[in-house]
Design a protein around this motif. Structure first.
Motif, PDB file in Angstrom:
ATOM      1  N   ARG A 132       0.843  -1.196   0.000  1.00  0.00           N
ATOM      2  CA  ARG A 132       0.000   0.000   0.000  1.00  0.00           C
ATOM      3  C   ARG A 132       0.878   1.245   0.000  1.00  0.00           C
ATOM      4  O   ARG A 132       1.922   1.300   0.663  1.00  0.00           O
ATOM      5  CB  ARG A 132      -0.893  -0.017   1.241  1.00  0.00           C
ATOM      6  CG  ARG A 132      -1.872   1.147   1.320  1.00  0.00           C
ATOM      7  CD  ARG A 132      -2.735   1.070   2.558  1.00  0.00           C
ATOM      8  NE  ARG A 132      -3.643  -0.060   2.494  1.00  0.00           N
ATOM      9  CZ  ARG A 132      -3.657  -1.061   3.369  1.00  0.00           C
ATOM     10  NH1 ARG A 132      -2.791  -1.084   4.349  1.00  0.00           N
ATOM     11  NH2 ARG A 132      -4.526  -2.030   3.252  1.00  0.00           N
ATOM     12  N   VAL A 133       0.475   2.249  -0.785  1.00  0.00           N
ATOM     13  CA  VAL A 133       1.201   3.511  -0.813  1.00  0.00           C
ATOM     14  C   VAL A 133       0.231   4.649  -0.546  1.00  0.00           C
ATOM     15  O   VAL A 133      -0.986   4.506  -0.706  1.00  0.00           O
ATOM     16  CB  VAL A 133       1.902   3.729  -2.179  1.00  0.00           C
ATOM     17  CG1 VAL A 133       2.912   2.636  -2.448  1.00  0.00           C
ATOM     18  CG2 VAL A 133       0.882   3.820  -3.307  1.00  0.00           C
ATOM     19  N   GLU A 134       0.778   5.766  -0.121  1.00  0.00           N
ATOM     20  CA  GLU A 134      -0.027   6.970   0.093  1.00  0.00           C
ATOM     21  C   GLU A 134       0.465   8.070  -0.827  1.00  0.00           C
ATOM     22  O   GLU A 134       1.676   8.242  -1.011  1.00  0.00           O
ATOM     23  CB  GLU A 134       0.045   7.426   1.554  1.00  0.00           C
ATOM     24  CG  GLU A 134      -0.680   6.502   2.522  1.00  0.00           C
ATOM     25  CD  GLU A 134      -0.797   7.104   3.903  1.00  0.00           C
ATOM     26  OE1 GLU A 134      -0.082   8.106   4.181  1.00  0.00           O
ATOM     27  OE2 GLU A 134      -1.584   6.582   4.712  1.00  0.00           O
ATOM     28  N   VAL A 135      -0.482   8.784  -1.432  1.00  0.00           N
ATOM     29  CA  VAL A 135      -0.126   9.912  -2.291  1.00  0.00           C
ATOM     30  C   VAL A 135      -0.984  11.109  -1.912  1.00  0.00           C
ATOM     31  O   VAL A 135      -2.129  10.959  -1.458  1.00  0.00           O
ATOM     32  CB  VAL A 135      -0.326   9.585  -3.794  1.00  0.00           C
ATOM     33  CG1 VAL A 135       0.619   8.483  -4.236  1.00  0.00           C
ATOM     34  CG2 VAL A 135      -1.756   9.206  -4.087  1.00  0.00           C
ATOM     35  N   GLU A 136      -0.421  12.283  -2.085  1.00  0.00           N
ATOM     36  CA  GLU A 136      -1.156  13.524  -1.865  1.00  0.00           C
ATOM     37  C   GLU A 136      -1.733  13.985  -3.201  1.00  0.00           C
ATOM     38  O   GLU A 136      -1.011  14.067  -4.201  1.00  0.00           O
ATOM     39  CB  GLU A 136      -0.251  14.595  -1.270  1.00  0.00           C
ATOM     40  CG  GLU A 136       0.158  14.306   0.166  1.00  0.00           C
ATOM     41  CD  GLU A 136       0.887  15.476   0.789  1.00  0.00           C
ATOM     42  OE1 GLU A 136       1.280  16.405   0.044  1.00  0.00           O
ATOM     43  OE2 GLU A 136       1.050  15.476   2.018  1.00  0.00           O
ATOM     44  N   VAL A 137      -3.023  14.289  -3.181  1.00  0.00           N
ATOM     45  CA  VAL A 137      -3.732  14.629  -4.411  1.00  0.00           C
ATOM     46  C   VAL A 137      -4.313  16.030  -4.275  1.00  0.00           C
ATOM     47  O   VAL A 137      -5.071  16.305  -3.338  1.00  0.00           O
ATOM     48  CB  VAL A 137      -4.868  13.617  -4.687  1.00  0.00           C
ATOM     49  CG1 VAL A 137      -5.567  13.958  -5.997  1.00  0.00           C
ATOM     50  CG2 VAL A 137      -4.319  12.195  -4.723  1.00  0.00           C
ATOM     51  N   LEU A 138      -3.967  16.905  -5.208  1.00  0.00           N
ATOM     52  CA  LEU A 138      -4.503  18.268  -5.236  1.00  0.00           C
ATOM     53  C   LEU A 138      -5.467  18.398  -6.394  1.00  0.00           C
ATOM     54  O   LEU A 138      -5.111  18.106  -7.548  1.00  0.00           O
ATOM     55  CB  LEU A 138      -3.371  19.287  -5.391  1.00  0.00           C
ATOM     56  CG  LEU A 138      -3.802  20.735  -5.677  1.00  0.00           C
ATOM     57  CD1 LEU A 138      -4.608  21.301  -4.507  1.00  0.00           C
ATOM     58  CD2 LEU A 138      -2.594  21.604  -5.988  1.00  0.00           C
ATOM     59  N   ASN A 139      -6.688  18.826  -6.111  1.00  0.00           N
ATOM     60  CA  ASN A 139      -7.669  19.085  -7.168  1.00  0.00           C
ATOM     61  C   ASN A 139      -7.506  20.524  -7.623  1.00  0.00           C
ATOM     62  O   ASN A 139      -7.855  21.467  -6.912  1.00  0.00           O
ATOM     63  CB  ASN A 139      -9.090  18.842  -6.647  1.00  0.00           C
ATOM     64  CG  ASN A 139     -10.138  19.104  -7.720  1.00  0.00           C
ATOM     65  OD1 ASN A 139      -9.811  19.343  -8.878  1.00  0.00           O
ATOM     66  ND2 ASN A 139     -11.407  19.061  -7.327  1.00  0.00           N
ATOM     67  N   THR A 140      -6.965  20.697  -8.834  1.00  0.00           N
ATOM     68  CA  THR A 140      -6.753  22.046  -9.368  1.00  0.00           C
ATOM     69  C   THR A 140      -7.956  22.559 -10.152  1.00  0.00           C
ATOM     70  O   THR A 140      -7.937  23.700 -10.624  1.00  0.00           O
ATOM     71  CB  THR A 140      -5.519  22.061 -10.287  1.00  0.00           C
ATOM     72  OG1 THR A 140      -5.789  21.267 -11.449  1.00  0.00           O
ATOM     73  CG2 THR A 140      -4.293  21.512  -9.561  1.00  0.00           C
TER      74      THR A 140
END
Length: 257
Positions: A132-140
């Motif tokens: 499992r990995v974690e990513v930061e997601v920005l909604n532009t």
């Protein structure tokens, strides 16, 4: 002879039960429909003879034993329900455990039994947690964007900025059929897990359209993502790429990508 629908149903039930009784007499183990018919017929006959509700239930429970049905039947048929005609009118009769008490067993037909784990090996669950990995997601974008549980996250909406390379071959670690919603201008941390099975993805945004692990597939998909303007946290974006990303995002089906 004119028969009401109820009388026709009763004759059909009797015919099924009579056929099943002949098979019992011949030493044949009954399947689910046959066993259910015999129990329901016994209940209906008891009611027709003037038995009380509790007596009809007792007759239905006593007509067959577990040794007269296929091994899986007691686990499948936990209760038999039938509308029986008593002297004072029709009532629903429910015969629970019609073939006797059913023990909870790991060796019942169809049971899934975990194999003994060899020393030093990891369980599938432990392996899944490790991958499992974690990513930061920005909604532009200026509108909310939703991504469903098994969408290939690498190919999610072009206006979402995150590490595309990290998300390759992964999907959201959320219950199947659910989704995550990304609000405009907000950064959200999500957990991703690998796509399992044959690891073939078709459709989505068209960045892969084939086996995820084929030679060169990952590099080719990343190249397409850059060319088509998908935002990527790992790479700066030119003005032309930004315009392409906006156009691609607007062409998608609503806000679900």
């Amino acid at each position: 002879m004119h028969l009401t629908p109820t009388e026709r149903d009763r004759l059909l039930l009797f015919s099924a039960a009579e056929l099943a009784r002949r098979r019992v007499a011949a030493g044949v183990l009954l399947n689910v429909p046959e066993a259910t018919a015999v129990v329901a017929d016994a209940v209906c006959e008891a009611a027709r003879r003037g038995a009380r509700h509790v007596e009809a239930v007792a007759e239905g429970r006593a007509v067959l034993t577990g040794s007269q049905v296929l091994p899986e039947v007691p686990y499948v048929v936990r209760a038999v329900s039938v509308e029986a005609v008593f002297a004072d009118g029709s009532r629903l009769v429910v015969v629970s455990e019609p073939f006797g008490p059913v023990p909870d067993r790991d060796d019942m037909p169809g049971a899934i039994v975990a194999a003994a784990q060899a020393p030093g090996t990891r369980s599938q669950d432990a392996a899944g947690r490790a991958e499992r990995v974690e990513v930061e997601v920005l909604n532009t974008a200026s509108v909310p964007i939703s991504v469903t549980s098994h969408f290939h996250f690498f190919e999610s909406n072009a206006r979402l900025r995150f590490s595309r390379a990290t998300a390759y071959g992964m999907h959201l670690d959320v219950p199947a059929g659910t989704h995550m919603r990304f609000e405009p201008g907000t950064t959200t941390t999500v957990s991703l897990v690998p796509v399992r099975g044959a690891r073939v993805v078709v459709g989505f945004s068209g960045l892969v359209d084939g086996p995820l692990d084929a030679p060169g597939a990952r590099d080719a998909a990343l190249k397409r993502a850059r060319a088509w303007g998908f935002l990527d946290l790992d790479r700066p974006q030119s003005a032309a790429a930004a315009a392409a990303a906006a156009a691609h995002a607007m062409s998608g089906p609503g806000d679900v990508r």
